[in-house]
Design a protein around this motif. Structure first.
Motif, short mmCIF file in Angstrom:
data_model
loop_
_atom_site.label_atom_id
_atom_site.label_comp_id
_atom_site.label_asym_id
_atom_site.label_seq_id
_atom_site.Cartn_x
_atom_site.Cartn_y
_atom_site.Cartn_z
N VAL A 512 -5.36 -9.25 -6.41
CA VAL A 512 -4.13 -8.60 -5.95
C VAL A 512 -4.43 -7.73 -4.72
O VAL A 512 -3.66 -7.71 -3.75
CB VAL A 512 -3.51 -7.75 -7.07
CG1 VAL A 512 -2.34 -6.92 -6.54
CG2 VAL A 512 -3.05 -8.64 -8.21
N GLY A 513 -5.58 -7.04 -4.76
CA GLY A 513 -5.97 -6.22 -3.61
C GLY A 513 -6.14 -7.04 -2.34
O GLY A 513 -5.71 -6.65 -1.26
N ASP A 514 -6.75 -8.23 -2.48
CA ASP A 514 -6.94 -9.09 -1.31
C ASP A 514 -5.60 -9.56 -0.75
O ASP A 514 -5.40 -9.60 0.48
CB ASP A 514 -7.80 -10.30 -1.69
CG ASP A 514 -9.25 -9.93 -1.90
OD1 ASP A 514 -10.00 -10.76 -2.41
OD2 ASP A 514 -9.63 -8.80 -1.53
N GLU A 515 -4.66 -9.95 -1.62
CA GLU A 515 -3.36 -10.39 -1.14
C GLU A 515 -2.59 -9.24 -0.48
O GLU A 515 -1.86 -9.43 0.50
CB GLU A 515 -2.54 -10.99 -2.28
CG GLU A 515 -3.07 -12.32 -2.79
CD GLU A 515 -2.15 -13.00 -3.78
OE1 GLU A 515 -2.64 -13.78 -4.60
OE2 GLU A 515 -0.94 -12.75 -3.74
N LEU A 516 -2.77 -8.04 -1.02
CA LEU A 516 -2.14 -6.87 -0.40
C LEU A 516 -2.69 -6.64 1.00
O LEU A 516 -1.94 -6.37 1.94
CB LEU A 516 -2.37 -5.64 -1.27
CG LEU A 516 -1.87 -4.30 -0.69
CD1 LEU A 516 -0.37 -4.36 -0.43
CD2 LEU A 516 -2.24 -3.15 -1.62
N LEU A 517 -4.02 -6.77 1.17
CA LEU A 517 -4.62 -6.59 2.50
C LEU A 517 -4.08 -7.63 3.48
O LEU A 517 -3.83 -7.32 4.66
CB LEU A 517 -6.15 -6.70 2.39
CG LEU A 517 -6.85 -5.55 1.67
CD1 LEU A 517 -8.34 -5.84 1.53
CD2 LEU A 517 -6.66 -4.23 2.42
N SER A 518 -3.89 -8.88 3.02
CA SER A 518 -3.34 -9.92 3.90
C SER A 518 -1.91 -9.56 4.32
O SER A 518 -1.51 -9.75 5.47
CB SER A 518 -3.36 -11.27 3.20
OG SER A 518 -4.68 -11.66 2.91
N ALA A 519 -1.11 -9.04 3.37
CA ALA A 519 0.27 -8.65 3.69
C ALA A 519 0.28 -7.49 4.69
O ALA A 519 1.10 -7.46 5.62
CB ALA A 519 1.02 -8.28 2.41
#
Length: 622
Positions: A512-519
């Motif tokens: 979830v943290g990685d997807e947040l960074l991409s967003a």
């Protein structure tokens, strides 16, 4: 029939068999060289991927260690927690610690280490003896107090009067580097490893517990030969010292002036020689057996033919028929040679003196983009050459006819559908059937080109967000400073950090943290102009470079826009996250420095002021 006629027949047969044997040997040798060259290049490419990734991690670690040396405000539990946060943001690091001048740990991300004396460790004794503030000291692999086989990188802390005041050190995470090296293995027999400059093996994938920590710095070892070569990359073939088996080994040294390592690391990538050439040995047996069978049959036929001739001169006419039969056999031998040419994965084409195709094998027909030999016979290869390379190809054909050969000539072919294929051509002019013809070997190098482009992209972009990485950002910032200085313009650099990002990682997981960074990366890119740069430094840190600003308010307007955009909810999988950010801003030339690193440090300081001021905002460096 005269004896001289019998001798002539044997001579003809000998020449034919020599021709057949030489053709088979030539093609087998060429194929072996191709396999050897291809595997060397592939091993070097995989070693280079590991080297670039490892160098990137070491560069990031060095920057963190340099920042920790400047840390004066935090201490005790607060400093330990800060070190834990830094460690979480660096996937390649297991432990970060600060030691005093006596080797006692005063702060660490693992509290159980605080107070321990580690003055006997290489990562402490190296900086203490070297006494150089800019050098990164790489320890020999060791088993840590936590029971992990590890390797440490450290930097000396130099006091205000030049005295040795302690060490900041980071212990590399063995699992991270094991996963990195394991990811580039493309066959089960392939091994990758990371070796200290003194010869100690730090890591091997797949795991080789029997050789962990073994020293390769021996007179007969490939590692020693590589060190003495003064080259960054080498490939050797033979018996390896660590395991005693025959392997092809690529070695690539990790070192750069930017890192300034006291002792470099060496990446190894190897394959079992028997596995590399297994398919080639199978072809050797098949083609050698076929050639031997043809030779045996030819000898037996000629022997029987001459015996009959000696028995009766009346069989002279029959001897002529046998000779014609022999010519048919020779033709069959040529057809078998043709079959060998057709099975190779290298394109083979013959052009006449006007550059038109007179013959080609199946691989070349594929490279041209057509389906059959009839479609390209009588045509010039320029017709299926990509438009931007057509003139170069015409010139290459003309030059080949003039000089007799061309070597390693690369162009792009384009099929009728417009699909491009990168081709490497080596050609020679021969006289065949009374005229000069060009015989060319054409090899598909598209995969090699794609691999080179991928390596170049990885060197300048962040793997998670596809944003420019720190290396590209520094290059663009340096160029922007030069242009601003030349044209008397201003620019701004923003250091951005997500507030409470570690809590999201700890509670919802790193995915979830990685997807947040991409967003976040996409939102940041949408907030700036096309000529500005948005980059990821690592963890939850981003840097934005705004070029050509008229006044400080231009930068603060962008910062307000970014802060406002980031407050909007972020949907990630089944979660809707509410985040805020803290921004530090430094303005050139108001800060009186044209050093990109110094500007970043000032933006970083301003960012921490924004965090202390309550987060969810920005601060301009004063």
């Amino acid at each position: 029939m005269k004896q001289s006629s019998f001798f002539s027949q044997w001579l003809i047969l000998g020449i034919a068999l020599l021709y057949l044997g030489g053709s088979v040997a030539f093609n087998l040798n060429r194929e072996r060289q191709r396999v050897d060259s291809s595997e060397r290049e592939r091993l070097l490419t995989q070693a280079r991927v590991v080297r670039e990734n490892t160098a990137h991690n070491l560069t990031a670690i060095k920057q963190v260690l340099m920042q920790l040396r400047l840390q004066k405000k935090m201490a005790g539990q607060e400093l330990n927690e800060h070190l834990a946060t830094l460690t979480d943001a660096m996937p390649g690091v297991r432990t970060v610690a600060i030691l005093d001048a006596k080797g006692v740990i005063r702060a660490a991300n693992r509290p159980e280490l605080v107070g321990g004396n580690f003055s006997q460790r290489d990562y402490f004794s190296g900086p203490r003896q070297g006494h150089d503030a800019d050098t990164v000291y790489v320890s020999r692999p060791f088993r840590s107090s936590l029971g992990v086989f590890a390797l440490g990188v450290s930097m000396a802390i130099i006091g205000p009067h030049g005295e040795f005041s302690g060490v900041v050190t980071a212990t590399l995470d063995p699992q991270y580097f094991f996963n990195l090296m394991d990811s580039v293995r493309y066959t089960p027999d392939m091994r990758t490893g990371l070796v200290h400059w003194d010869g100690d093996i730090f890591m091997m994938a797949p795991a080789q517990t029997a050789i962990a920590g073994k020293n390769l710095n021996q007179p007969s070892a490939f590692f020693t030969q590589h060190k003495g070569s003064d080259r960054d990359a080498n490939v050797y073939v033979g018996k390896v010292y660590s395991t005693g088996d025959e392997r092809m080994v690529a070695l690539s040294t990790i070192r750069s002036p930017e890192l300034k390592l006291d002792k470099p690391l060496v990446v190894t990538a190897s394959r079992d020689v028997a596995e590399i050439f297994s398919a080639w040995r199978s072809d050797l047996v098949k083609q050698g057996g076929m050639a031997a069978l043809i030779a045996l049959l030819s000898i037996l036929v000629l022997y029987a033919f001459q015996r009959r001739q000696r028995e009766s001169g009346r069989q002279l006419e029959h001897a002529g028929e046998t000779l014609r039969a022999k010519q048919v056999e020779i033709q069959e031998s040529e057809e078998k040679y043709r079959a060998i040419v057709e099975t190779t994965d290298t394109g083979y084409v013959i052009l006449d003196g006007n550059g038109r195709v007179v013959d080609a094998n199946a691989e070349y027909i594929r490279l041209s983009g057509y389906a059959s030999l009839e479609q390209i016979l009588g045509h010039n290869p320029v017709e299926w050459t990509a438009q931007h390379d057509q003139e170069r190809n015409r010139e290459a054909i003309r030059k080949c006819l003039e000089t007799g050969a061309i070597r390693n000539f690369e162009i792009e072919y384009s099929d009728p559908a417009g699909q491009a294929t990168a081709v490497e051509i080596n050609a020679t002019v021969l006289r065949r059937k009374g005229e000069r013809q060009i015989v060319a070997l054409c090899r598909d190098v598209s995969e090699r080109k794609r691999a080179q482009e991928e390596i170049r992209h990885l060197a300048y972009h962040d793997a998670l967000t596809n944003l420019p990485n720190r290396r590209m950002m520094l290059e663009r910032l340096s160029l922007a400073i030069v242009q601003a200085k030349r044209y008397q313009r201003s620019l701004a650099i923003m250091f951005i950090d997500l507030d409470h990002f570690k809590e999201i990682n700890d509670t919802l997981g790193h995915d979830v943290g990685d997807e947040l960074l991409s967003a976040v990366a996409k939102r940041l890119s949408a907030c700036v102009r096309g000529g500005d740069t948005v980059s990821r430094q690592g963890g939850d840190e981003f840097v934005v470079v705004l070029t050509e600003i008229a006044q400080v308010d231009d930068a603060t307007l962008v910062a307000e826009k970014i802060v406002k955009v980031m407050r909007e909810p972020v949907p990630v999988r089944e979660h809707v996250l509410q985040i805020t950010i803290s921004i530090g801003i430094a303005i050139y030339p108001l800060e009186s420095t044209d050093d990109p690193i110094e500007l970043m440090k000032k933006a970083d300081i301003a960012m921490y002021k924004a965090k202390k001021g309550g987060r969810d905002g920005y601060c301009v460096y004063q």
